[in-house]
Motif scaffolding. Structure first.
Motif, PDB file in Angstrom:
ATOM      1  N   UNK A   2       1.072  -1.098   0.024  1.00 18.58           N
ATOM      2  CA  UNK A   2      -0.179  -0.597  -0.627  1.00 18.58           C
ATOM      3  C   UNK A   2       0.675   1.187  -0.050  1.00 18.58           C
ATOM      4  N   UNK A   3      -0.158   2.319  -0.862  1.00 21.84           N
ATOM      5  CA  UNK A   3       0.973   3.168  -0.949  1.00 21.84           C
ATOM      6  C   UNK A   3       0.773   4.782   0.028  1.00 21.84           C
ATOM      7  N   UNK A   4       1.629   4.592   1.253  1.00 28.15           N
ATOM      8  CA  UNK A   4       0.947   5.266   2.269  1.00 28.15           C
ATOM      9  C   UNK A   4       1.818   6.542   2.312  1.00 28.15           C
ATOM     10  N   UNK A   9       6.355  10.837   0.721  1.00 28.12           N
ATOM     11  CA  UNK A   9       6.893  11.851   1.231  1.00 28.12           C
ATOM     12  C   UNK A   9       8.190  11.029   1.909  1.00 28.12           C
ATOM     13  N   UNK A  10       9.486  10.620   1.953  1.00 28.72           N
ATOM     14  CA  UNK A  10      10.191   9.552   2.119  1.00 28.72           C
ATOM     15  C   UNK A  10      11.012  10.472   2.024  1.00 28.72           C
ATOM     16  N   UNK A  11      12.296  10.330   3.807  1.00 27.80           N
ATOM     17  CA  UNK A  11      12.951  11.038   3.611  1.00 27.80           C
ATOM     18  C   UNK A  11      14.072  11.152   2.694  1.00 27.80           C
ATOM     19  N   UNK A  12      14.927  12.481   2.342  1.00 24.28           N
ATOM     20  CA  UNK A  12      15.893  12.365   1.228  1.00 24.28           C
ATOM     21  C   UNK A  12      16.552  13.210   1.735  1.00 24.28           C
ATOM     22  N   UNK A  13      18.093  12.934   1.841  1.00 19.88           N
ATOM     23  CA  UNK A  13      19.190  13.197   1.899  1.00 19.88           C
ATOM     24  C   UNK A  13      20.046  14.154   0.813  1.00 19.88           C
ATOM     25  N   UNK A  87      10.349  -3.767   0.472  1.00 22.41           N
ATOM     26  CA  UNK A  87       8.743  -4.436   0.154  1.00 22.41           C
ATOM     27  C   UNK A  87       8.284  -3.166  -0.482  1.00 22.41           C
ATOM     28  N   UNK A  88       7.984  -2.333  -0.747  1.00 26.53           N
ATOM     29  CA  UNK A  88       7.454  -0.950  -1.682  1.00 26.53           C
ATOM     30  C   UNK A  88       7.760  -1.567  -2.860  1.00 26.53           C
ATOM     31  N   UNK A  89       8.933  -2.335  -3.662  1.00 31.11           N
ATOM     32  CA  UNK A  89       8.894  -2.828  -4.704  1.00 31.11           C
ATOM     33  C   UNK A  89       9.861  -2.155  -6.326  1.00 31.11           C
ATOM     34  N   UNK A  90       9.899  -2.211  -7.009  1.00 31.09           N
ATOM     35  CA  UNK A  90      10.244  -1.386  -7.813  1.00 31.09           C
ATOM     36  C   UNK A  90       9.604  -0.818  -8.776  1.00 31.09           C
ATOM     37  N   UNK A  91       8.664  -0.181  -8.368  1.00 34.46           N
ATOM     38  CA  UNK A  91       7.431   0.873  -9.119  1.00 34.46           C
ATOM     39  C   UNK A  91       7.387   1.790  -8.832  1.00 34.46           C
ATOM     40  N   UNK A  92       7.735   1.665  -7.203  1.00 41.80           N
ATOM     41  CA  UNK A  92       7.219   2.803  -6.146  1.00 41.80           C
ATOM     42  C   UNK A  92       8.322   3.322  -6.225  1.00 41.80           C
ATOM     43  N   UNK A  93       9.530   2.455  -6.616  1.00 42.41           N
ATOM     44  CA  UNK A  93      10.872   3.603  -6.198  1.00 42.41           C
ATOM     45  C   UNK A  93      11.374   3.778  -7.548  1.00 42.41           C
ATOM     46  N   UNK A 189       1.708  12.507 -12.121  1.00 51.52           N
ATOM     47  CA  UNK A 189       1.742  12.668 -10.578  1.00 51.52           C
ATOM     48  C   UNK A 189       2.360  11.175  -9.171  1.00 51.52           C
ATOM     49  N   UNK A 190       1.535  11.397  -8.430  1.00 53.66           N
ATOM     50  CA  UNK A 190       1.631  10.015  -7.661  1.00 53.66           C
ATOM     51  C   UNK A 190       0.666   9.180  -8.506  1.00 53.66           C
ATOM     52  N   UNK A 191       0.523   8.906  -9.579  1.00 55.16           N
ATOM     53  CA  UNK A 191       0.279   8.280  -9.804  1.00 55.16           C
ATOM     54  C   UNK A 191       1.355   6.746 -11.247  1.00 55.16           C
ATOM     55  N   UNK A 192       2.742   8.064 -10.912  1.00 49.35           N
ATOM     56  CA  UNK A 192       3.842   7.328 -11.513  1.00 49.35           C
ATOM     57  C   UNK A 192       4.239   6.135 -10.950  1.00 49.35           C
ATOM     58  N   UNK A 193       3.049   6.064  -9.434  1.00 51.04           N
ATOM     59  CA  UNK A 193       4.306   5.175  -8.823  1.00 51.04           C
ATOM     60  C   UNK A 193       3.874   3.377  -8.986  1.00 51.04           C
ATOM     61  N   UNK A 194       2.811   3.975  -9.663  1.00 45.50           N
ATOM     62  CA  UNK A 194       2.108   2.741 -10.312  1.00 45.50           C
ATOM     63  C   UNK A 194       2.416   2.204 -11.148  1.00 45.50           C
ATOM     64  N   UNK A 195       3.128   2.836 -12.341  1.00 54.11           N
ATOM     65  CA  UNK A 195       3.457   3.270 -13.252  1.00 54.11           C
ATOM     66  C   UNK A 195       4.283   2.520 -14.287  1.00 54.11           C
ATOM     67  N   UNK A 196       5.477   1.905 -13.029  1.00 61.40           N
ATOM     68  CA  UNK A 196       6.863   1.338 -13.219  1.00 61.40           C
ATOM     69  C   UNK A 196       6.676   0.273 -12.793  1.00 61.40           C
TER      70      UNK A 196
END
Length: 360
Positions: A2-4, A9-13, A87-93, A189-196
């Motif tokens: 699930x995309x929570x 909005x993950x931590x980013x350096x 566990x988020x998987x390739x598309x989300x990453x 937008x956020x839809x991209x997280x499911x499109x890869x």
């Protein structure tokens, strides 16, 4: 997974090494465990003729080993480290990496695909053509060509983009080792997280928005391919099962329809084999027994994976495919491991004083 909101909005350096100039190309990399997994690809990227103009974005579960790759990352215009669970998987990453990038063009890299030193320069050249392409497909060369199964797996994954290729417009580019105009992706937008995902439909949705793609043979990469029987079976089975899972969901198939559809999976395997032979013949490949037998074996494994997938639903296959994307050397023949595959294909670079050692 699930995309929570935490995933979105993950931590980013962020680290900018040369603030006086913006990056011209971002390279998004993903890791299943640590930054060190991408050391070899970072070494190849450091040897790019325009390395100082590249931004590196690595999406990874942990950044604890930053010091191990810090020297490599310092060669670029800047870099970003995005923390995301495996566990988020390739598309989300990949979606997160694209969203974090700041250059006008973004490449999707892998830990087992090595770009030629002029790769980035040629990518920018392709995007600066008057036609304003939304994506560029590179010429994918076989990094470990001595194995029968290596050719079979490369043909299954990159049939339309295997070198030799011609410079021309194409209907699609691959999801991995392709390069996109970032503006053409940002519209989702956020839809991209499911499109890869492997069946995410990214290319079709881009084309519906009027996107055009180009094959650019001067941009070369060398792709490591699975060469072991056990690894090939798991890969081809999972690809087939994942495809069955996608079809079940798309058409809302009940068990009866799934049982009927499973009977046609040998036709799917035969169709893929015919397609491989046709395309390779068009490219001028000599259809050796190695390529023909390897293609037949892989096609049969794929069909069997689809057959089983229609019966058991194919759940979990995509996540298994995710894990197979990393640490590729373990899936290759012993004499293929731990090699600089760019030098294997371009030995003249060894005499180039500017070519730096690549950590393997």
């Amino acid at each position: 997974m699930e995309i929570t909101e935490d995933i979105k909005n993950p931590p980013t350096q962020s680290h900018v090494n040369t603030p006086d100039q913006p990056p011209v190309l971002s390279v998004a990399l993903q890791s299943c465990d640590s930054l060190y997994t991408q050391r070899t690809t970072l070494g190849h990227l450091r040897n790019q003729t325009i390395a100082e103009k590249l931004e590196i974005v690595i999406v990874t579960p942990s950044t604890d080993d930053l010091e191990k790759v810090k020297e490599l990352l310092d060669a670029f215009q800047g870099y970003k480290l995005v923390t995301c669970p495996a566990e988020a998987g390739m598309s989300i990453m990949r979606g997160l990496g694209i969203r974090a990038a700041t250059a006008p063009y973004i490449a999707i890299g892998e830990d087992h695909c090595a770009p030629h030193p002029t790769w980035a320069e040629k990518i920018v050249e392709a995007f600066e053509l008057p036609e304003q392409y939304a994506g560029v497909a590179v010429a994918v060369h076989n990094a470990n060509p001595k194995s029968m199964l290596s050719w079979a797996n490369l043909a299954f994954g990159y049939l339309n983009w295997m070198a030799p290729v011609k410079r021309c417009e194409v209907q699609m580019i691959p999801g991995s080792n392709a390069v996109f105009r970032k503006a053409a992706l940002d519209v989702f937008g956020d839809e991209l997280l499911d499109m890869f995902g492997r069946e995410g439909g990214l290319q079709e949705k881009m084309a519906a928005n009027g996107a055009k793609f180009i094959q650019y043979p001067d941009a070369k990469v060398f792709h490591k391919n699975l060469a072991l029987w056990s690894s090939t079976w798991e890969l081809r089975y999972c690809v087939g099962a994942n495809l069955a899972n996608a079809k079940i969901k798309q058409k809302n198939m009940g068990m009866g329809m799934r049982a009927i559809r499973s009977l046609f999976t040998p036709v799917d395997g035969a169709f893929r084999m015919v397609k491989i032979v046709k395309r390779l013949t068009q490219r001028g490949y000599k259809l050796t027994p190695k390529i023909l037998v390897g293609g037949f074996v892989a096609s049969s494994m794929h069909a069997l994976g689809m057959f089983i997938g229609f019966w058991n639903g194919g759940e979990g296959a995509e996540m298994k495919l995710y894990w197979s994307e990393f640490h590729r050397d373990q899936h290759m023949l012993p004499n293929e491991r731990g090699r600089n595959v760019v030098l294997d294909h371009c030995p003249e670079l060894e005499s180039d004083a500017s070519y730096q050692p690549v950590p393997l």
